[in-house]
Design a protein around this motif. Structure first.
Motif, PDB file in Angstrom:
ATOM      1  N   LYS A 222       0.814  -1.213   0.000  1.00 22.55           N
ATOM      2  CA  LYS A 222       0.000   0.000   0.000  1.00 22.55           C
ATOM      3  C   LYS A 222       0.850   1.267   0.000  1.00 22.55           C
ATOM      4  N   GLY A 223       2.115   1.129   0.279  1.00 22.58           N
ATOM      5  CA  GLY A 223       2.970   2.301   0.341  1.00 22.58           C
ATOM      6  C   GLY A 223       4.055   2.315  -0.722  1.00 22.58           C
ATOM      7  N   ARG A 224       3.831   1.619  -1.825  1.00 24.47           N
ATOM      8  CA  ARG A 224       4.844   1.550  -2.873  1.00 24.47           C
ATOM      9  C   ARG A 224       5.243   2.947  -3.347  1.00 24.47           C
ATOM     10  N   ILE A 225       6.519   3.104  -3.599  1.00 28.42           N
ATOM     11  CA  ILE A 225       7.029   4.381  -4.086  1.00 28.42           C
ATOM     12  C   ILE A 225       7.339   4.232  -5.572  1.00 28.42           C
ATOM     13  N   GLN A 226       6.571   4.925  -6.399  1.00 29.26           N
ATOM     14  CA  GLN A 226       6.726   4.859  -7.854  1.00 29.26           C
ATOM     15  C   GLN A 226       7.463   6.099  -8.342  1.00 29.26           C
ATOM     16  N   LEU A 227       8.554   5.890  -9.097  1.00 30.18           N
ATOM     17  CA  LEU A 227       9.340   7.001  -9.633  1.00 30.18           C
ATOM     18  C   LEU A 227       8.932   7.269 -11.074  1.00 30.18           C
ATOM     19  N   ALA A 248       9.362  15.796 -13.321  1.00 29.57           N
ATOM     20  CA  ALA A 248       9.437  14.508 -12.630  1.00 29.57           C
ATOM     21  C   ALA A 248       8.390  14.437 -11.519  1.00 29.57           C
ATOM     22  N   LYS A 249       7.991  13.210 -11.180  1.00 30.63           N
ATOM     23  CA  LYS A 249       7.009  12.985 -10.116  1.00 30.63           C
ATOM     24  C   LYS A 249       7.408  11.765  -9.292  1.00 30.63           C
ATOM     25  N   VAL A 250       6.944  11.749  -8.054  1.00 27.51           N
ATOM     26  CA  VAL A 250       7.121  10.589  -7.179  1.00 27.51           C
ATOM     27  C   VAL A 250       5.758  10.269  -6.583  1.00 27.51           C
ATOM     28  N   GLN A 251       5.333   9.018  -6.739  1.00 26.28           N
ATOM     29  CA  GLN A 251       4.037   8.603  -6.204  1.00 26.28           C
ATOM     30  C   GLN A 251       4.264   7.700  -5.003  1.00 26.28           C
ATOM     31  N   VAL A 252       3.732   8.100  -3.854  1.00 29.28           N
ATOM     32  CA  VAL A 252       3.818   7.321  -2.625  1.00 29.28           C
ATOM     33  C   VAL A 252       2.415   6.832  -2.298  1.00 29.28           C
ATOM     34  N   GLY A 253       2.169   5.538  -2.475  1.00 26.29           N
ATOM     35  CA  GLY A 253       0.808   5.044  -2.335  1.00 26.29           C
ATOM     36  C   GLY A 253      -0.065   5.681  -3.390  1.00 26.29           C
ATOM     37  N   GLU A 254      -1.106   6.394  -2.968  1.00 24.58           N
ATOM     38  CA  GLU A 254      -2.004   7.065  -3.910  1.00 24.58           C
ATOM     39  C   GLU A 254      -1.727   8.559  -3.997  1.00 24.58           C
ATOM     40  N   ARG A 255      -0.646   9.024  -3.380  1.00 24.98           N
ATOM     41  CA  ARG A 255      -0.332  10.455  -3.372  1.00 24.98           C
ATOM     42  C   ARG A 255       0.818  10.751  -4.325  1.00 24.98           C
ATOM     43  N   VAL A 256       0.616  11.724  -5.195  1.00 23.11           N
ATOM     44  CA  VAL A 256       1.623  12.074  -6.204  1.00 23.11           C
ATOM     45  C   VAL A 256       2.285  13.387  -5.804  1.00 23.11           C
ATOM     46  N   PHE A 257       3.613  13.385  -5.735  1.00 19.00           N
ATOM     47  CA  PHE A 257       4.397  14.561  -5.366  1.00 19.00           C
ATOM     48  C   PHE A 257       5.095  15.115  -6.609  1.00 19.00           C
ATOM     49  N   GLU A 258       5.005  16.413  -6.805  1.00 20.22           N
ATOM     50  CA  GLU A 258       5.741  17.090  -7.874  1.00 20.22           C
ATOM     51  C   GLU A 258       6.122  18.474  -7.391  1.00 20.22           C
ATOM     52  N   LYS A 259       6.988  19.134  -8.130  1.00 16.85           N
ATOM     53  CA  LYS A 259       7.504  20.416  -7.660  1.00 16.85           C
ATOM     54  C   LYS A 259       6.435  21.500  -7.737  1.00 16.85           C
ATOM     55  N   THR A 282      -0.921  15.630  -4.857  1.00 17.97           N
ATOM     56  CA  THR A 282      -2.257  15.381  -5.378  1.00 17.97           C
ATOM     57  C   THR A 282      -2.763  14.039  -4.868  1.00 17.97           C
ATOM     58  N   THR A 283      -3.939  14.051  -4.247  1.00 20.33           N
ATOM     59  CA  THR A 283      -4.594  12.830  -3.792  1.00 20.33           C
ATOM     60  C   THR A 283      -5.893  12.678  -4.576  1.00 20.33           C
ATOM     61  N   LYS A 284      -6.681  11.675  -4.240  1.00 15.39           N
ATOM     62  CA  LYS A 284      -7.954  11.492  -4.923  1.00 15.39           C
ATOM     63  C   LYS A 284      -8.921  12.621  -4.614  1.00 15.39           C
ATOM     64  N   GLU A 285      -8.752  13.262  -3.472  1.00 17.01           N
ATOM     65  CA  GLU A 285      -9.728  14.240  -3.020  1.00 17.01           C
ATOM     66  C   GLU A 285      -9.231  15.673  -2.991  1.00 17.01           C
ATOM     67  N   ALA A 286      -7.915  15.869  -3.007  1.00 17.71           N
ATOM     68  CA  ALA A 286      -7.412  17.239  -2.853  1.00 17.71           C
ATOM     69  C   ALA A 286      -6.049  17.413  -3.507  1.00 17.71           C
ATOM     70  N   GLU A 287      -5.740  18.665  -3.787  1.00 18.97           N
ATOM     71  CA  GLU A 287      -4.425  19.058  -4.288  1.00 18.97           C
ATOM     72  C   GLU A 287      -3.865  20.078  -3.298  1.00 18.97           C
ATOM     73  N   ILE A 288      -2.706  19.775  -2.743  1.00 14.24           N
ATOM     74  CA  ILE A 288      -2.117  20.636  -1.713  1.00 14.24           C
ATOM     75  C   ILE A 288      -0.845  21.264  -2.259  1.00 14.24           C
ATOM     76  N   LYS A 289      -0.746  22.570  -2.173  1.00 11.12           N
ATOM     77  CA  LYS A 289       0.455  23.284  -2.618  1.00 11.12           C
ATOM     78  C   LYS A 289       1.155  23.883  -1.404  1.00 11.12           C
ATOM     79  N   ILE A 290       2.450  23.584  -1.291  1.00  8.19           N
ATOM     80  CA  ILE A 290       3.258  24.065  -0.175  1.00  8.19           C
ATOM     81  C   ILE A 290       4.292  25.049  -0.713  1.00  8.19           C
TER      82      ILE A 290
END
Length: 625
Positions: A222-227, A248-259, A282-290
């Protein structure tokens, strides 16, 4: 002429014979060279013999490749030959894998599923070709003495490892960079797409998933890290920090991280808990920008209010208890700090399905392009569309009960500085609220003081708002006495010292507390009432009178709840003309009163100031100014 022709004919035949003999000699030499393959002599492991190398017993082959017991030019020569052998092995294995992807339907389908996971579908065949039909072309830096083979075709330096038989899809070049200047060794994978992945720990699998035994989330399904390198770059260090460049993106489980900015950075703290900056999740329900400040990013329940900068998103059902103020099926969003934006993506997550808590600057919650909430300072604002000619004012809302107005305008929230009592003008010298932990209040814990205007977190509730008024004359004397104390002592008075000054200079005042929590029970109020009465040192007659009023009040409560808007006023009149104390409770338009000695009221107030310096917050502000 005839003789010449005959002579030419004999020369032609002779040349033909010589060519045939030459070709036979070349073929013979080639056959002899091939036949000279020696499993124990790495010099014979030529490209022509690479299949024989792969057919060797892996343990025996690796023993030869790992035989570094040499020095000087002999070692250098061995490493050069070994480097070429390793590259030949890797290229040959990669080509065989590519052929299977192209010709075996089942294998190809598996690869297509992998490509879909990393965002490359059937409608992007040009991108897919950058992966399916790609073979390794070359290796760099593999002539290093620290690299050795372990089981099978896995090569390692003891820090990182590479399986030559399971290279990541789409890779065309792999470079080994040895440790130097305090930095660990690393592999750099370069892809036909133009992207790259750099790591100095863990390993990258054929399907572009990343595994690191120091990151438990990378080892769980459930926590696979996809590059997903794309045309960008992903850098992973031995501490589990991820750096993301370009697309580039990194997906941790169902959460996708990008710059989100120039270069994105994040780290996995534990399941559902990350740290990052300049990042978009980005998750199924929300997009969070930090923004560019490191932020804790939490996707589970729990108390994280001690963190300085964070965003927390989770379902109310995870709280472990349910308050009437917080239904089970809403999304709770808590933000603290600056430059955080949450964009809701799931259809149906409207105003009544979201509870927002926030404290900071430039904090936004959107639903599509619509701004639902904007947090500035300790206030939460909601957009309102004004009628024609109407003055535009934001409305502050209760984050635990959507649509319930806390105050009418932003600029005047709780900012009253004067009041009129018995036709006399009074000055506000202190204001604060009391906040309760919803779960702990249910077990009898008392609320705790917070500054006026405090925005509670999801597990808290503002219970009461309190203001303290006195005469302008006494307020001025108290302010001056505190300034003189600071001038003489070089510091502000502490709670005990502040209470002494108040007790000395202020005798005529009112403490007005208004309830704002609609789930306050008579048991909770009764406990506090009994505690205060017992601490005042009252005579038996007064205590009996107070308890009689309490019983009368509780008898008239509906469902045992204290209604919102109940006002409790404690008054001290200790002047030349009159001297008395009064406790007044206005509840459901009925006024209940208990007369007590003014001296006891003042002693109680003195102790309250020691326990809660916010009691004189407005006076302290004046001193600071």
């Amino acid at each position: 002429m005839v003789k010449k022709k005959r002579k030419f004919g004999r020369e032609s035949k002779l040349n033909g014979i010589i060519i045939i003999i030459g070709l036979q000699l070349i073929l013979l030499i080639s056959q002899q060279t091939t036949s000279q393959f020696d499993e124990k002599d790495i010099a014979t492991w030529t490209p022509q013999n690479i299949n024989k190398v792969l057919e060797m017993n892996p343990a025996e082959r690796n023993a030869v490749l790992n035989d570094i017991g040499k020095s000087g030019s002999e070692l250098n020569n061995f490493l050069d030959i070994r480097n070429q052998v390793i590259e030949n092995i890797a290229v040959e294995l990669s080509q065989k894998t590519t052929n299977r992807r192209l010709n075996d339907f089942i294998v190809r389908r598996k690869v297509e599923i992998i490509l879909q996971k990393i965002g490359i579908g059937d409608n992007e065949l040009s991108k897919a070709s950058d992966y399916i039909g790609v073979s390794l072309e070359n290796l760099k830096g593999f002539d290093n003495v620290n690299l050795k083979f372990k089981e099978g075709n896995v090569i390692t330096d003891g820090n990182i490892e590479l399986d030559l038989e399971k290279l990541p899809i789409g890779v065309t070049e792999i470079e080994y960079v040895p440790a130097s200047n305090g930095e660990k060794s690393k592999f750099i994978y370069r892809f036909k797409s133009g992207g790259a992945i750099e790591t100095n720990s863990g390993k990258i699998n054929e399907d572009l998933t990343y595994e690191n035994e120091n990151i438990p989330e990378s080892l769980e399904e459930k926590g696979r890290i996809q590059l997903i390198p794309g045309e960008g770059r992903i850098i992973i260090d031995d501490k589990g920090n991820f750096r993301i460049e370009r697309d580039a993106k990194v997906q941790v489980g169902e959460r996708v991280f990008e710059k989100n900015g120039d270069i994105g950075e994040f780290k996995i703290v534990e399941g559902g808990y990350f740290k990052g900056k300049n990042i978009k999740i980005t998750t199924k329900e929300a997009e969070i920008k930090i923004g560019d400040k490191e932020t804790d990013i939490v996707f589970k329940g729990g108390d994280y209010s001690n963190l300085g900068q964070y965003v927390q998103i989770f379902d109310s059902g995870e709280m472990g208890f349910i308050s009437p103020e917080i239904p089970k099926d809403i999304k709770i969003i808590t933000m603290k700090g600056e430059n955080i934006e949450v964009k809701l993506l799931k259809e149906g997550l409207g105003d009544d399905k979201v509870a927002v808590n926030g404290n900071g600057e430039n904090l936004l919650v959107r639903n599509g392009d619509k701004v639902l909430y904007k947090i500035g300072g300790d206030k939460i604002y909601r957009d309102r569309i004004p009628a024609s000619g109407e003055e535009v004012k934001a409305e502050i809302v209760n984050p635990q009960k959507q649509g319930q107005s806390v105050e009418t305008t932003v600029t005047e929230q709780g900012s009253e500085t004067t009041a009129t009592v018995n036709d006399k003008k009074r000055v506000c010298i202190g204001r604060f609220c009391e906040v309760g932990n919803l779960k702990r209040m249910a077990t009898g814990e008392d609320p705790y003081p917070k500054p006026a205007g405090y925005s509670p977190w999801f597990y808290e509730k503002v219970v009461t708002n309190t203001k303290i008024y006195t005469t302008q004359e006494q307020a001025g004397i108290l302010t001056q006495s505190i300034k003189e104390f600071v001038s003489q002592n070089g510091k502000k008075p502490n709670g005990q010292e502040l209470s002494e000054l108040f007790y000395k200079y202020v005798q005529d005042y009112e403490i007005t507390t208004t309830t704002v929590y609609d789930d306050l029970t008579k048991e909770q109020v009764g406990k506090g009432f009994d505690k205060q009465i017992s601490s005042m040192g009252l005579d038996k007659e007064t205590i009996a009178s107070a308890r009689k009023v309490k019983a009368e009040v509780f008898t008239n409560l509906i469902n045992g709840k204290v209604p919102v808007g109940t006002i409790i006023t404690i008054t001290s009149r200790d002047g030349k003309e009159t001297s008395h104390g009064l406790v007044s409770i206005i509840i459901s338009e009925k006024n209940y009163q208990v007369i007590v000695p003014s001296s006891q009221i003042r002693k109680l107030t003195k102790q309250k100031i020691v326990e809660n310096p916010l009691f004189l917050s407005e006076i302290i502000k004046n001193v600071d100014n």
